[in-house]
Motif scaffolding. Structure first.
Motif, short mmCIF file in Angstrom:
data_model
loop_
_atom_site.label_atom_id
_atom_site.label_comp_id
_atom_site.label_asym_id
_atom_site.label_seq_id
_atom_site.Cartn_x
_atom_site.Cartn_y
_atom_site.Cartn_z
N ALA A 39 -50.73 61.46 24.45
CA ALA A 39 -52.30 61.75 25.39
C ALA A 39 -53.17 60.16 25.36
O ALA A 39 -52.93 59.60 24.38
N ILE A 40 -53.65 61.20 26.10
CA ILE A 40 -54.64 60.01 26.33
C ILE A 40 -55.61 59.85 24.78
O ILE A 40 -56.42 61.26 24.48
N GLY A 41 -56.40 58.90 24.57
CA GLY A 41 -57.06 58.90 23.18
C GLY A 41 -56.48 58.91 22.00
O GLY A 41 -56.56 58.48 20.88
N MET A 42 -54.70 58.34 22.03
CA MET A 42 -53.74 58.17 21.04
C MET A 42 -53.76 56.71 20.74
O MET A 42 -53.65 55.52 22.04
N ALA A 79 -51.78 62.95 16.69
CA ALA A 79 -52.92 63.00 17.41
C ALA A 79 -53.56 62.09 17.57
O ALA A 79 -53.92 61.26 17.23
N PRO A 80 -54.44 62.17 18.98
CA PRO A 80 -55.52 61.16 19.25
C PRO A 80 -56.69 60.95 18.00
O PRO A 80 -57.30 61.80 17.28
N VAL A 81 -56.34 59.77 18.46
CA VAL A 81 -58.07 59.51 16.94
C VAL A 81 -59.46 59.58 18.48
O VAL A 81 -60.35 59.53 17.46
N PHE A 82 -59.19 59.49 19.21
CA PHE A 82 -60.32 60.03 20.18
C PHE A 82 -60.41 60.77 21.44
O PHE A 82 -59.66 61.41 21.76
N THR A 83 -61.78 61.70 21.27
CA THR A 83 -61.67 62.94 22.13
C THR A 83 -62.19 61.69 23.75
O THR A 83 -62.06 60.79 23.32
N PRO A 84 -61.73 62.23 24.68
CA PRO A 84 -62.40 61.75 26.26
C PRO A 84 -63.04 61.73 25.78
O PRO A 84 -63.46 60.48 26.89
N SER A 88 -64.67 57.86 26.89
CA SER A 88 -65.86 57.48 28.01
C SER A 88 -66.86 56.68 27.31
O SER A 88 -67.79 55.56 28.19
N LEU A 89 -67.48 56.86 26.39
CA LEU A 89 -68.65 56.50 25.72
C LEU A 89 -68.19 54.66 25.12
O LEU A 89 -69.06 53.88 25.54
N CYS A 90 -66.81 55.22 24.64
CA CYS A 90 -66.20 53.08 24.64
C CYS A 90 -66.33 51.95 25.80
O CYS A 90 -66.58 51.46 26.20
N ARG A 91 -65.91 53.21 26.96
CA ARG A 91 -66.25 52.58 28.35
C ARG A 91 -67.67 51.45 28.53
O ARG A 91 -67.26 50.73 28.97
N TRP A 92 -67.55 52.55 28.15
CA TRP A 92 -69.83 52.06 28.78
C TRP A 92 -70.15 51.05 27.21
O TRP A 92 -70.66 50.36 28.27
N ILE A 93 -69.21 50.87 26.39
CA ILE A 93 -69.87 50.04 25.51
C ILE A 93 -69.66 48.38 26.12
O ILE A 93 -70.09 47.84 26.52
N ALA A 94 -68.16 49.02 26.67
CA ALA A 94 -67.34 47.70 27.38
C ALA A 94 -68.15 46.82 28.67
O ALA A 94 -68.57 46.30 28.94
N ALA A 100 -64.15 43.90 25.78
CA ALA A 100 -63.53 44.58 25.97
C ALA A 100 -62.99 46.19 26.07
O ALA A 100 -64.18 46.34 24.68
N TRP A 101 -63.01 46.83 26.66
CA TRP A 101 -62.75 48.09 26.00
C TRP A 101 -61.61 48.94 24.88
O TRP A 101 -62.19 49.51 24.34
N GLY A 102 -60.86 47.91 24.71
CA GLY A 102 -60.16 48.25 23.59
C GLY A 102 -60.80 47.54 22.08
O GLY A 102 -60.68 47.86 20.41
#
Length: 825
Positions: A39-42, A79-84, A88-94, A100-102
């Motif tokens: 899943a997204i966030g894993m 389970a995912p360690v990040f919620t959607p 998104s918040l970390c994408r904004w930070i990047a 980098a997003w990672g």
């Protein structure tokens, strides 16, 4: 007709970002065995180049146009360690902070659970043949032959790290070593304790129990304890109670009377509740108005930012508490950020008294296990409130409704390493994404935050009087130019301040003395030739520490023994010049021998719980005079303090930083607010060589408006924030000539990008050497960029970074980018 739900297509491909400075996501194939779980966030374990690493899933797809993709190896979490929202918040930070997003995602999880890849080397003896080997190659071969497969780190511990990578690669190319990618285990995991419980239907009769008591009395004692008390108990607790060992439990298991099992044991930091904060206080008229405004926004479930400007002692914390109580009643969660770890015990104590066990704490002073468990409690919804320093903004609360950034002006909210985010700005963005309320609280708001409240970007709320009947303390400025004429240049306390301290000590009142410089003396000087003891790796003088008898660099942390003679002319004795907190403490101990004196700085609070131990004693009245650095100036509420003394108000004014006046005003105002918060009036003595400076004058009159009206004019005329966005591009290299050459290259690259993008109005300052030119062996050059458009500035920085990477032909040079920089000197 009944509509049937259509099954979601199975994801065959995943977009994965890696915690590396790479501005792209990589496509991986998802094996059939993982398609139902992914899943997204894993987190994923995946191959990258010649190694195995971890990454984060940011997208899933049934098909992909990318060819030759490699497959994901494993999913380390259920389970995912990040919620959607967090993705998104970390994408904004990047995007905003040019990383980098990672890398942004990596900083949002506890460091202890990160899994890293490394190479393990195995010797292939059959490939050894006569030939030429260096001494280092022979040492590596001998160690691998003796111990078997080893990682590079394990080899470095024996043969040294210098040129080790080249040695290993050479042996690998010759076929003598086999290199394999392996993953290291995370540093923390769930902690479990062994428990024992009765087996149903296996209760023996009275005769069997009597036999057990006669033949195995300790077994019987443990069994009867479980039978007559709680049927499930900690094995360790039972062992301690009955002075027995695990063999007793094994014997009872063999008899079929009990079973042992593992139960998760959470590691939680211990904080005492503040009894004074257990009950709600009646809000005064100003507090009620601010509370009503915040609650109204909470009930609308819409994003809104408030700047709560309240003078010291105005009751901002009570407003926070009652607003958060309302958010909890609405089913929403809360984050409270504090700038200093020293403030965390007091803040947690207040919230724990009001909200009991609904609180988790996140900050860097916790053990890795404690941080992991507190993070998981928040993720699982077991707590409703998270209190902590900068990194607590990433707390995985599922229903976030309110974020409070206390002392929002504090520069410690700015991260120094990648990603170089500002927690206040991330808090505003996270609240925006969650439809939450963000409250920025301060007696001395940052110029940027106050400007935003005046231009409609946030709503301004004011608390202009103290919540109790106390009044703001009287502030007296002491002109040290006059004092030094009478007392000499080495005077620590002016006659006025020393007399006031003595008066307070005589009447059993408490005193706080601030000097924002730790150590005993800032530098060691030869009076004959002028030699100064400097750090070998930094362009700064070494600070003399009398406690522990050493000299230390406050930039890189290096320690050396105290020089006995001059390093150039060998003259003796040397002079120890300047004043730090240790020298002040030493003077106080000699001048007030009957007083209980304590020092609070980075040296005395280095141990676990160091801040809390000192502050608890101070709150209990066990300390008469507390001397320390800026950590004693922020947010503390001690009614017994009636005198605050500032040893030297000018230390921050001489720093080459456009925020120097702002930082000085804020520090003086904050520390002044520690006085007179109880029944007795307070007084503040400020020692300064620049008594007419507008920042010192404004602080002396508790006049934020006067300070802001002068400072904002200076900022506008210079084009500094908040009127333009600022970024710093820093070049670092151990070779001074190479650093200078590539700094010039960077300047040309940025100028070409400005012209290519046709960005008008972008200003460059530099490149120029940093004020502290060398730190940790690296020479540093800065290039400042200013633009009214934040979007243009981000575009320019990314284009310049990519263009510079093409022109920089060596790995010895590092380029660091810092948006909205603080303290660039």
């Amino acid at each position: 007709m009944k509509r049937t739900s259509q099954a979601m297509p199975r994801p065959n491909f995943a977009d994965v970002v890696l915690p590396l400075p790479l501005d792209q996501a990589f496509t991986y194939a998802v094996p059939p065995s993982l398609q139902d779980r992914i899943a997204i966030g894993m987190r994923v374990v995946a191959p990258f180049q010649k190694r195995i690493t971890t990454g984060y899933v940011v997208g899933l797809a049934e098909t992909s146009e990318v060819t030759g993709v490699r497959a994901i190896l494993d999913l380390p979490d259920p389970a995912p360690v990040f919620t959607p929202d967090m993705v998104s918040l970390c994408r904004w930070i990047a995007d905003y902070y040019c990383c980098a997003w990672g890398e942004a995602l990596q900083c949002a999880i506890p460091a202890g659970i990160q899994i890293r890849g490394k190479k393990r080397y195995t010797l292939l003896p059959d490939q050894l043949a006569p030939g030429r080997f260096t001494d280092r190659q022979r040492a590596v071969i001998a160690e691998l032959h003796r111990r078997g497969p080893l990682t590079e780190g394990q080899l470095a511990a024996v043969v040294g790290r210098t040129a080790l990578s080249n040695t290993l690669q050479s042996l690998e190319r010759r076929g003598i070593l086999l290199a394999e990618s392996v993953l290291t285990e995370s540093r923390v995991s769930e902690r479990t304790d062994t428990w024992a419980r009765l087996l149903e239907g296996a209760i023996p009769g009275a005769d069997d129990l009597a036999t057990l008591q006669r033949r195995a009395p300790k077994q019987a004692a443990v069994y009867l304890d479980l039978l007559n008390g709680e049927p499930e108990r900690s094995a360790a607790a039972l062992c301690a109670k009955h002075a027995t060992t695990s063999e007793v439990f094994h014997a009872l298991e063999v008899k079929g009377l009990i079973e042992r099992f593992e139960r998760e044991s959470l590691r939680s930091p211990e904080f005492e509740a503040d009894a004074k904060s257990r009950y709600k206080f009646d809000l005064n008229e100003e507090q009620q108005a601010t509370y009503t405004a915040i609650v109204r926004a909470l009930e609308k479930k819409e994003f809104q930012t408030f700047l709560l400007q309240g003078i010291t002692g105005s009751g901002k914390t009570e407003v926070y508490l009652q607003a958060i109580e309302h958010a909890l009643a609405l089913g929403r969660d809360a984050i409270i950020l504090v700038p200093e770890i020293s403030l965390t015990p007091q803040t947690v104590g207040r919230f724990k008294a009001r909200f009991q066990e609904q609180i988790a704490v996140l900050h860097s002073a916790l053990t890795p296990g404690e941080r992991y468990d507190e993070w998981r409690r928040a993720q699982r919804g077991e707590v409703r409130i998270v209190v902590g320093a900068r990194s607590a903004i990433f707390a995985p609360l599922p229903r976030l409704g309110i974020i409070v950034v206390d002392e929002e002006h504090d520069t410690s909210y700015k991260q120094g390493e990648v990603p170089r985010y500002h927690a206040r700005d991330v808090a505003i963005m996270r609240a925006n994404m969650c439809g939450a309320v963000c409250v920025l609280g301060s007696a001395t708001p940052s110029v940027e935050s106050f400007y935003n409240s005046q231009t409609g970007k946030s709503s301004h709320l004011a608390l202009a009087r103290r919540a109790t009947n106390s009044v703001l303390p009287e502030v007296e400025l002491v002109d040290m130019r006059l004092e030094t004429r009478e007392l000499g240049a080495n005077a620590i306390l002016s006659r006025t301040l020393e007399a006031e301290v003595r008066a307070r000590v005589d009447t059993k009142e408490q005193v706080i003395l601030l000097l924002n410089r730790r150590g005993f003396s800032p530098f060691v000087l030869c009076p004959q030739c002028g030699w100064v003891a400097n750090c070998d790796d930094c362009n700064v003088s070494l600070t003399y520490h009398a406690h522990g008898a050493f000299v230390s660099c406050h930039y890189c942390g290096a320690r050396r023994s105290i020089p006995q003679v001059c390093g150039e002319c060998h003259f003796n004795p040397l002079l120890y010049l300047g004043t730090g907190t240790q020298k002040v403490e030493d003077y106080l101990l000699r001048s007030f021998p009957e007083s209980r004196i304590e020092r609070m700085d980075a040296d005395t609070t280095a141990g676990r719980g160091g801040h809390a131990k000192i502050l608890t004693r101070f709150a209990a009245g066990e300390i008469d005079i507390l001397v320390g650095t800026q950590m004693i100036a922020k947010g503390h509420d001690y009614p017994g303090v009636t005198l605050v003394g500032v040893i030297n108000a000018d230390t921050g004014l001489s720093i080459p930083d456009f925020r120097a006046a702002e930082n000085t005003f804020q520090l003086l105002t904050q520390v002044a607010g520690r006085a007179g918060r109880g029944d007795r009036p307070g007084k503040v003595i400020v020692q300064t060589y620049r008594p007419k400076h507008f920042a010192i004058q404004a602080a002396a009159h508790h006049d934020y408006a006067a300070f802001y009206s002068r400072e904002i004019v200076d900022r506008e005329s210079a084009g500094y924030p908040p009127f333009r966005r600022m970024a710093n591009l820093a070049i670092e290299c151990e070779d001074p000539l190479m650093a200078e050459r590539y700094a010039a290259t960077l300047g040309r690259v940025v100028q070409r990008q400005i012209e290519a993008l046709d960005f008008q109005g972008v200003q460059l300052l530099g490149p120029a050497p940093a004020v502290v030119r060398r730190v940790k062996k690296k020479y540093r050059w800065n290039l400042m960029t200013l633009s009214k458009s934040g979007k243009r500035l981000n575009t320019l920085l990314r284009a310049s970074r990519d263009a510079f990477a093409k022109e920089c032909t060596t790995t010895r040079v590092q380029l660091k980018i810092d948006l909205d920089p603080y303290g660039v000197f």
